[in-house]
Scaffold this motif. Structure first.
Motif, PDB file in Angstrom:
ATOM      1  N   ASP A  39       0.953  -1.448   0.067  1.00 58.53           N
ATOM      2  CA  ASP A  39       0.262  -0.169   0.110  1.00 58.53           C
ATOM      3  C   ASP A  39       1.238   1.551  -0.080  1.00 58.53           C
ATOM      4  N   TRP A  44      -0.494   0.415  -3.740  1.00 59.61           N
ATOM      5  CA  TRP A  44      -1.671  -0.276  -4.181  1.00 59.61           C
ATOM      6  C   TRP A  44      -3.168  -0.528  -4.008  1.00 59.61           C
ATOM      7  N   ARG A  45      -3.698  -0.301  -4.502  1.00 63.48           N
ATOM      8  CA  ARG A  45      -5.297   0.059  -3.725  1.00 63.48           C
ATOM      9  C   ARG A  45      -5.349  -0.496  -2.348  1.00 63.48           C
ATOM     10  N   ASP A  47      -8.030  -2.715  -0.814  1.00 60.89           N
ATOM     11  CA  ASP A  47     -10.257  -3.522  -0.851  1.00 60.89           C
ATOM     12  C   ASP A  47     -10.406  -3.668   0.247  1.00 60.89           C
ATOM     13  N   ALA A  48      -9.479  -4.406   0.961  1.00 65.55           N
ATOM     14  CA  ALA A  48      -9.945  -4.853   2.601  1.00 65.55           C
ATOM     15  C   ALA A  48      -8.748  -4.645   3.425  1.00 65.55           C
ATOM     16  N   GLN A  60      -6.685  -7.503   2.035  1.00 62.28           N
ATOM     17  CA  GLN A  60      -6.728  -7.514  -0.076  1.00 62.28           C
ATOM     18  C   GLN A  60      -6.101  -6.171  -0.750  1.00 62.28           C
ATOM     19  N   LEU A  61      -5.689  -6.199  -1.341  1.00 62.84           N
ATOM     20  CA  LEU A  61      -5.096  -4.736  -2.043  1.00 62.84           C
ATOM     21  C   LEU A  61      -4.908  -4.887  -4.129  1.00 62.84           C
ATOM     22  N   THR A  62      -5.254  -4.484  -4.810  1.00 67.74           N
ATOM     23  CA  THR A  62      -5.016  -4.016  -5.894  1.00 67.74           C
ATOM     24  C   THR A  62      -3.953  -3.437  -6.754  1.00 67.74           C
ATOM     25  N   SER A  69      -6.593  -8.863  -8.141  1.00 69.55           N
ATOM     26  CA  SER A  69      -6.240  -8.548  -7.080  1.00 69.55           C
ATOM     27  C   SER A  69      -5.106  -9.653  -5.751  1.00 69.55           C
TER      28      SER A  69
END
Length: 164
Positions: A39, A44-45, A47-48, A60-62, A69
């Motif tokens: 992150d 990276w985004r 997500d959770a 979780q990252l994308t 992801s």
């Protein structure tokens, strides 16, 4: 002799049986350190980040522009931290992607290509310094590791093969 197989376009695939890669599990030893890398360093985004008990946390990252992801955490895999060694992030400009990651503090290796011109050999066999001399799509790479030693590759693709 080599050949390239071109499969039918996804538009012909029955949506009920189509398979899309959505998540890859990455084994890490320290969830917070991995989160800071993916992150904070890579950008990276997120997500959770969910904890449901003392032994289970899933993050979780994308990556930017990706439909797939990654997930890591506590209690999500029994794989050894650092054991993932071949995930590829496709980029349109290897030099620009490398430069951006280096500016973010990521230790990215120098560009390389494989002597065979198709895909890099495991263990660095046939590795040649510098990008693919012919500038072919799919032929130039650079790599970096996360804090646990999971190895990622940047792969430059300017023009996709037909049907991709």
């Amino acid at each position: 002799m080599s050949s390239v197989q071109v499969s039918p376009s996804d538009t012909t695939q029955d949506r009920r049986t189509a398979m899309a890669l959505e998540v890859v599990v990455i084994p890490v030893s320290d969830v917070d350190r991995a989160l800071a890398f993916y992150d904070g360093r890579l950008g990276w985004r997120l997500d959770a980040d969910v904890t449901t008990g003392p032994d289970f946390r899933v993050v979780q990252l994308t990556p930017p522009g990706s439909a797939c992801s990654i997930i890591f955490g506590n209690g999500v895999t029994s794989a050894a931290p650092g054991s993932v060694q071949g995930l590829h992030l496709v980029v349109g400009d290897l030099d620009a992607a490398r430069r951006e990651l280096v500016e973010r503090g990521v230790a990215v290796g120098e560009p390389f290509h494989d002597a065979g011109g198709v895909f890099h050999h495991a263990g660095g066999d046939a590795l040649q310094r510098g990008p693919d001399p012919a500038g072919r799509s799919y032929g130039s790479f650079a790599s970096f590791d996360d804090p646990d030693g999971n190895r990622w590759f940047l792969q430059e693709i300017q023009v996709r093969l037909p049907g991709r």
